[in-house]
Motif scaffolding. Structure first.
Motif, PDB file in Angstrom:
ATOM      1  N   ILE A 129      -4.445   4.055   6.369  1.00 33.95           N
ATOM      2  CA  ILE A 129      -5.514   4.753   7.084  1.00 33.95           C
ATOM      3  C   ILE A 129      -5.674   4.079   8.443  1.00 33.95           C
ATOM      4  O   ILE A 129      -5.916   2.871   8.509  1.00 33.95           O
ATOM      5  CB  ILE A 129      -6.847   4.674   6.315  1.00 33.95           C
ATOM      6  CG1 ILE A 129      -6.734   5.324   4.936  1.00 33.95           C
ATOM      7  CG2 ILE A 129      -7.962   5.340   7.122  1.00 33.95           C
ATOM      8  CD1 ILE A 129      -7.990   5.169   4.083  1.00 33.95           C
TER       9      ILE A 129
ATOM     10  N   LEU B  25      -0.785   4.215   0.918  1.00 42.17           N
ATOM     11  CA  LEU B  25      -1.431   5.026   1.950  1.00 42.17           C
ATOM     12  C   LEU B  25      -1.954   4.106   3.040  1.00 42.17           C
ATOM     13  O   LEU B  25      -2.590   3.084   2.754  1.00 42.17           O
ATOM     14  CB  LEU B  25      -2.591   5.825   1.341  1.00 42.17           C
ATOM     15  CG  LEU B  25      -3.477   6.603   2.323  1.00 42.17           C
ATOM     16  CD1 LEU B  25      -2.707   7.760   2.959  1.00 42.17           C
ATOM     17  CD2 LEU B  25      -4.733   7.124   1.614  1.00 42.17           C
TER      18      LEU B  25
ATOM     19  N   CYS C 204      -9.948   7.878   0.388  1.00 39.84           N
ATOM     20  CA  CYS C 204      -9.021   7.596  -0.721  1.00 39.84           C
ATOM     21  C   CYS C 204      -9.063   8.718  -1.758  1.00 39.84           C
ATOM     22  O   CYS C 204      -8.015   9.188  -2.235  1.00 39.84           O
ATOM     23  CB  CYS C 204      -9.388   6.268  -1.393  1.00 39.84           C
ATOM     24  SG  CYS C 204      -9.112   4.811  -0.374  1.00 39.84           S
TER      25      CYS C 204
ATOM     26  N   LEU D  17     -10.422  -1.822  -0.414  1.00 41.43           N
ATOM     27  CA  LEU D  17      -9.128  -1.509   0.189  1.00 41.43           C
ATOM     28  C   LEU D  17      -8.489  -2.786   0.720  1.00 41.43           C
ATOM     29  O   LEU D  17      -9.133  -3.820   0.857  1.00 41.43           O
ATOM     30  CB  LEU D  17      -9.292  -0.525   1.356  1.00 41.43           C
ATOM     31  CG  LEU D  17      -9.556   0.953   1.040  1.00 41.43           C
ATOM     32  CD1 LEU D  17     -10.961   1.171   0.492  1.00 41.43           C
ATOM     33  CD2 LEU D  17      -9.368   1.801   2.304  1.00 41.43           C
TER      34      LEU D  17
ATOM     35  N   ALA E 224      -5.590   8.576  -3.632  1.00 43.13           N
ATOM     36  CA  ALA E 224      -4.994   7.241  -3.548  1.00 43.13           C
ATOM     37  C   ALA E 224      -6.003   6.214  -4.052  1.00 43.13           C
ATOM     38  O   ALA E 224      -7.186   6.293  -3.704  1.00 43.13           O
ATOM     39  CB  ALA E 224      -4.601   6.923  -2.114  1.00 43.13           C
TER      40      ALA E 224
ATOM     41  N   PRO F 155       0.818  -1.219   0.000  1.00 42.90           N
ATOM     42  CA  PRO F 155       0.000   0.000   0.000  1.00 42.90           C
ATOM     43  C   PRO F 155       0.849   1.265   0.000  1.00 42.90           C
ATOM     44  O   PRO F 155       1.950   1.291   0.547  1.00 42.90           O
ATOM     45  CB  PRO F 155      -0.802  -0.119   1.296  1.00 42.90           C
ATOM     46  CG  PRO F 155       0.003  -1.012   2.174  1.00 42.90           C
ATOM     47  CD  PRO F 155       0.705  -1.968   1.257  1.00 42.90           C
TER      48      PRO F 155
ATOM     49  N   THR G  11      -4.407   1.266  -0.922  1.00 39.66           N
ATOM     50  CA  THR G  11      -4.641   1.860   0.395  1.00 39.66           C
ATOM     51  C   THR G  11      -4.950   0.745   1.380  1.00 39.66           C
ATOM     52  O   THR G  11      -5.622  -0.223   1.041  1.00 39.66           O
ATOM     53  CB  THR G  11      -5.824   2.844   0.324  1.00 39.66           C
ATOM     54  OG1 THR G  11      -5.540   3.848  -0.653  1.00 39.66           O
ATOM     55  CG2 THR G  11      -6.071   3.504   1.671  1.00 39.66           C
TER      56      THR G  11
END
Length: 227
Positions: A12, A10, A164, A192, A169, A8, A174
Motif C-alpha cells: 500500500i 500487498l 486490507c 501491518l 489481504a 508481504p 500487507t
C-alpha cells in the motif's frame, strides 16, 4: 527480506511526498507568504486538523482543510487572508506534481517482481486520480484508494484495515510504503508491516515500532523486498 521472513503480498503506497515531489507546491506557498517555512507550517496544520476532524467526527475533505489551513497560516504570520481564488490556484498545484526521480524505477522493479500494489491517500478521490495521471503512475496500481469514502484520515487504524479487507489481504501480509513516520506508525500499530523511505526532512516516530524496512529511495526498498 530473507526467505523465511514474512514477505508481504500487498503493498500500500502513500502518495503525497512518498511518490510525488511536493517541491513545486512548497515553492509556491513559500513565495506567496514570503517565508521559507510557510509550506512546512501549512502542511503541519493540514495534517493536524485532519486528525482533529477524525477524532471529533467532523469530516471535511483534504482540500477543504488545506484551504482553511491557508487562512490559519496567514493569521499566524500576521498577514491578510488570501482571496478564495488565490487559495484555489495554490491548492490546484497539488494535482500537478512530478514523481520523485526514484519512483518509476522502484515501482517498475516491484511490478516486475509480481507484487500487488495499491495507493492509499488522505487526498480526495478525484484529486488523487488527477495526481497519479499527471505523474504517469496510474498503471502501476491495482486500485487507487482514498480515505474520502471512510471520512476518516490516516493514521486511524480503520483506514489501513479497511484497505486490507477491500483487497482481501491479511494485515500481517500487507506493507505500507510511506515517507512519513506518523503513517508507518499508524500502519504498524494496526498490524501491518511498514517500509519507511527517508525523504529529506522526514523522521520516524521514536515511540512507535521500528519500520520493517528502511531505505533512502524506493529502489532501495524494492531491493530488500525482492531479495
Amino acid at each position: 527480506m530473507s526467505a523465511d521472513s514474512n514477505r508481504p503480498k500487498l503493498l500500500i503506497f502513500d502518495v503525497n511526498e512518498t511518490l510525488l515531489d511536493l517541491g513545486k507546491l512548497q515553492q509556491a506557498v513559500n513565495q506567496e507568504f514570503k517565508s521559507e517555512t510557510a509550506f512546512k507550517q501549512w502542511f503541519s496544520l493540514l495534517l493536524q486538523y485532519s486528525l482533529v476532524d477524525t477524532v471529533t467526527g467532523n469530516y471535511h475533505n483534504f482540500g477543504q482543510i488545506g484551504d482553511a489551513a491557508l487562512d490559519m497560516l496567514a493569521q499566524a504570520l500576521g498577514q491578510p487572508a488570501r482571496p478564495a481564488s488565490r487559495k484555489k490556484e495554490l491548492l490546484a498545484l497539488i494535482a500537478e506534481l512530478p514523481p520523485h526521480p526514484d519512483v518509476i524505477p522502484g515501482l517498475t522493479a516491484l511490478q516486475q517482481a509480481g507484487f500487488r500494489m495499491v495507493t492509499l491517500t488522505n487526498s480526495p478521490d478525484a484529486t488523487m486520480r488527477k495526481q497519479l495521471a499527471y505523474a504517469g503512475l496510474t498503471g502501476f496500481f491495482e486500485q487507487l484508494i482514498s480515505i474520502d469514502s471512510l471520512k476518516c484520515y490516516k493514521p486511524h487504524p480503520t483506514t489501513y484495515l479497511s484497505t486490507c479487507q477491500q483487497l482481501q489481504a491479511a494485515p500481517a501480509e500487507t506493507m505500507l510504503v510511506a515517507a512519513h513516520g506518523w503513517d508507518t506508525a499508524g500502519a504498524q500499530l494496526a498490524g501491518l508491516q511498514a517500509a519507511f523511505i527517508t525523504r529529506p526532512g522526514q523522521q520516524t516516530y521514536p515511540l512507535a515500532p521500528t519500520p520493517t524496512l528502511t531505505g533512502s529511495t524506493l529502489p532501495a526498498i524494492a531491493r530488500q523486498l525482492i531479495g
